[in-house]
Design a protein around this motif. Sequence first.
Motif, PDB file in Angstrom:
ATOM      1  N   TYR A  36       0.843  -1.192   0.000  1.00  0.00           N
ATOM      2  CA  TYR A  36       0.000   0.000   0.000  1.00  0.00           C
ATOM      3  C   TYR A  36       0.874   1.236   0.000  1.00  0.00           C
ATOM      4  O   TYR A  36       1.917   1.279   0.652  1.00  0.00           O
ATOM      5  N   THR A  37       0.449   2.232  -0.728  1.00  0.00           N
ATOM      6  CA  THR A  37       1.129   3.519  -0.733  1.00  0.00           C
ATOM      7  C   THR A  37       0.097   4.604  -1.018  1.00  0.00           C
ATOM      8  O   THR A  37      -0.969   4.334  -1.557  1.00  0.00           O
ATOM      9  N   VAL A  38       0.415   5.813  -0.629  1.00  0.00           N
ATOM     10  CA  VAL A  38      -0.456   6.953  -0.897  1.00  0.00           C
ATOM     11  C   VAL A  38       0.228   7.794  -1.960  1.00  0.00           C
ATOM     12  O   VAL A  38       1.426   8.058  -1.879  1.00  0.00           O
ATOM     13  N   VAL A  39      -0.522   8.190  -2.973  1.00  0.00           N
ATOM     14  CA  VAL A  39       0.027   9.004  -4.056  1.00  0.00           C
ATOM     15  C   VAL A  39      -0.852  10.227  -4.294  1.00  0.00           C
ATOM     16  O   VAL A  39      -2.041  10.221  -3.991  1.00  0.00           O
ATOM     17  N   CYS A  40      -0.239  11.269  -4.833  1.00  0.00           N
ATOM     18  CA  CYS A  40      -0.978  12.476  -5.190  1.00  0.00           C
ATOM     19  C   CYS A  40      -1.688  12.234  -6.522  1.00  0.00           C
ATOM     20  O   CYS A  40      -1.137  11.616  -7.419  1.00  0.00           O
ATOM     21  N   GLN A  41      -2.913  12.737  -6.651  1.00  0.00           N
ATOM     22  CA  GLN A  41      -3.680  12.553  -7.885  1.00  0.00           C
ATOM     23  C   GLN A  41      -3.400  13.629  -8.931  1.00  0.00           C
ATOM     24  O   GLN A  41      -3.860  13.534 -10.059  1.00  0.00           O
ATOM     25  N   MET A  43      -1.421  15.062 -11.674  1.00  0.00           N
ATOM     26  CA  MET A  43      -0.433  14.493 -12.584  1.00  0.00           C
ATOM     27  C   MET A  43       0.799  15.375 -12.790  1.00  0.00           C
ATOM     28  O   MET A  43       1.819  14.926 -13.297  1.00  0.00           O
ATOM     29  N   TYR A  44       0.746  16.628 -12.380  1.00  0.00           N
ATOM     30  CA  TYR A  44       1.890  17.524 -12.516  1.00  0.00           C
ATOM     31  C   TYR A  44       2.706  17.637 -11.228  1.00  0.00           C
ATOM     32  O   TYR A  44       3.712  18.336 -11.192  1.00  0.00           O
ATOM     33  N   CYS A  45       2.289  16.945 -10.200  1.00  0.00           N
ATOM     34  CA  CYS A  45       2.964  17.005  -8.903  1.00  0.00           C
ATOM     35  C   CYS A  45       4.141  16.030  -8.854  1.00  0.00           C
ATOM     36  O   CYS A  45       4.109  14.964  -9.471  1.00  0.00           O
ATOM     37  N   ILE A  46       5.141  16.375  -8.073  1.00  0.00           N
ATOM     38  CA  ILE A  46       6.318  15.524  -7.910  1.00  0.00           C
ATOM     39  C   ILE A  46       5.962  14.172  -7.287  1.00  0.00           C
ATOM     40  O   ILE A  46       6.657  13.185  -7.488  1.00  0.00           O
ATOM     41  N   LEU A  47       4.882  14.102  -6.519  1.00  0.00           N
ATOM     42  CA  LEU A  47       4.477  12.855  -5.858  1.00  0.00           C
ATOM     43  C   LEU A  47       3.401  12.084  -6.619  1.00  0.00           C
ATOM     44  O   LEU A  47       2.859  11.120  -6.109  1.00  0.00           O
ATOM     45  N   HIS A  48       3.088  12.488  -7.846  1.00  0.00           N
ATOM     46  CA  HIS A  48       2.091  11.767  -8.640  1.00  0.00           C
ATOM     47  C   HIS A  48       2.622  10.378  -8.970  1.00  0.00           C
ATOM     48  O   HIS A  48       3.668  10.218  -9.582  1.00  0.00           O
ATOM     49  N   ASN A  49       1.905   9.366  -8.537  1.00  0.00           N
ATOM     50  CA  ASN A  49       2.243   7.962  -8.800  1.00  0.00           C
ATOM     51  C   ASN A  49       3.613   7.544  -8.260  1.00  0.00           C
ATOM     52  O   ASN A  49       4.162   6.545  -8.697  1.00  0.00           O
ATOM     53  N   GLU A  50       4.156   8.269  -7.333  1.00  0.00           N
ATOM     54  CA  GLU A  50       5.438   7.912  -6.717  1.00  0.00           C
ATOM     55  C   GLU A  50       5.157   6.896  -5.617  1.00  0.00           C
ATOM     56  O   GLU A  50       4.656   7.237  -4.561  1.00  0.00           O
ATOM     57  N   ASP A  51       5.419   5.636  -5.885  1.00  0.00           N
ATOM     58  CA  ASP A  51       5.058   4.603  -4.910  1.00  0.00           C
ATOM     59  C   ASP A  51       6.216   3.680  -4.548  1.00  0.00           C
ATOM     60  O   ASP A  51       6.035   2.521  -4.258  1.00  0.00           O
ATOM     61  N   ASN A  52       7.427   4.189  -4.554  1.00  0.00           N
ATOM     62  CA  ASN A  52       8.571   3.349  -4.221  1.00  0.00           C
ATOM     63  C   ASN A  52       8.598   2.930  -2.757  1.00  0.00           C
ATOM     64  O   ASN A  52       9.185   1.915  -2.414  1.00  0.00           O
ATOM     65  N   TRP A  53       7.973   3.700  -1.880  1.00  0.00           N
ATOM     66  CA  TRP A  53       8.002   3.401  -0.451  1.00  0.00           C
ATOM     67  C   TRP A  53       6.671   2.823  -0.006  1.00  0.00           C
ATOM     68  O   TRP A  53       5.901   3.455   0.683  1.00  0.00           O
ATOM     69  N   TYR A  54       6.395   1.593  -0.387  1.00  0.00           N
ATOM     70  CA  TYR A  54       5.136   0.969  -0.019  1.00  0.00           C
ATOM     71  C   TYR A  54       5.190   0.423   1.402  1.00  0.00           C
ATOM     72  O   TYR A  54       6.247   0.204   1.970  1.00  0.00           O
ATOM     73  N   TRP A  65       2.102   8.915   5.282  1.00  0.00           N
ATOM     74  CA  TRP A  65       1.751  10.043   4.413  1.00  0.00           C
ATOM     75  C   TRP A  65       1.385  11.267   5.248  1.00  0.00           C
ATOM     76  O   TRP A  65       1.785  12.387   4.934  1.00  0.00           O
ATOM     77  N   ASN A  66       0.635  11.061   6.307  1.00  0.00           N
ATOM     78  CA  ASN A  66       0.169  12.172   7.127  1.00  0.00           C
ATOM     79  C   ASN A  66       1.248  12.763   8.028  1.00  0.00           C
ATOM     80  O   ASN A  66       1.053  13.835   8.591  1.00  0.00           O
ATOM     81  N   HIS A  67       2.374  12.100   8.171  1.00  0.00           N
ATOM     82  CA  HIS A  67       3.446  12.609   9.018  1.00  0.00           C
ATOM     83  C   HIS A  67       4.045  13.860   8.382  1.00  0.00           C
ATOM     84  O   HIS A  67       4.424  13.853   7.214  1.00  0.00           O
ATOM     85  N   ARG A  68       4.095  14.926   9.149  1.00  0.00           N
ATOM     86  CA  ARG A  68       4.681  16.180   8.675  1.00  0.00           C
ATOM     87  C   ARG A  68       5.724  16.638   9.688  1.00  0.00           C
ATOM     88  O   ARG A  68       5.516  16.552  10.894  1.00  0.00           O
ATOM     89  N   ALA A  69       6.819  17.126   9.185  1.00  0.00           N
ATOM     90  CA  ALA A  69       7.851  17.665  10.075  1.00  0.00           C
ATOM     91  C   ALA A  69       7.319  18.916  10.757  1.00  0.00           C
ATOM     92  O   ALA A  69       6.638  19.737  10.128  1.00  0.00           O
ATOM     93  N   GLU A  70       7.618  19.052  12.023  1.00  0.00           N
ATOM     94  CA  GLU A  70       7.207  20.239  12.772  1.00  0.00           C
ATOM     95  C   GLU A  70       8.299  21.295  12.652  1.00  0.00           C
ATOM     96  O   GLU A  70       9.474  21.004  12.878  1.00  0.00           O
TER      97      GLU A  70
END
Length: 84
Positions: A36-41, A43-54, A65-70
Motif C-alpha cells: 500500500y502507498t499513498v500518491v498524489c492525484q 499528474m503535474y505534482c512531484i508525488l504523482h504515482n510515486e510509490d517506491n516506499w510501499y 503520508w500524514n506525518h509532517r515535520a514540525e
Amino acid sequence: MPELKPCPFCGQTPKMKESARFPRYGKDEGKRIIGYTVVCQNMYCILHNEDNWYRRSANEASEEWNHRAEPENRPLTLEEIIEV
C-alpha cells in the motif's frame, strides 16, 4: 484508517494505492505480497504515482503520508510582522 492530509507539495487530494509486490530480499523474497502507498492525484505534482516506499498495511501507509515535520519556530502572522 486515518483521513489522508492533502499533498504537502501541491495541496491536492491524495489516494491510497494497492498493488502486488515481489520483494527482492528479506523474509518475503520472491513471494507475492500486497503493498500500500499513498500518491498524489495531481499528474503535474512531484508525488504523482510515486510509490517506491510501499507499506504492508493501508493504515501504516496513511500514517506515514500524514506525518509532517514540525517547524522549529512558529510562523509569524501578518500582524506580528507589522508590529516589528
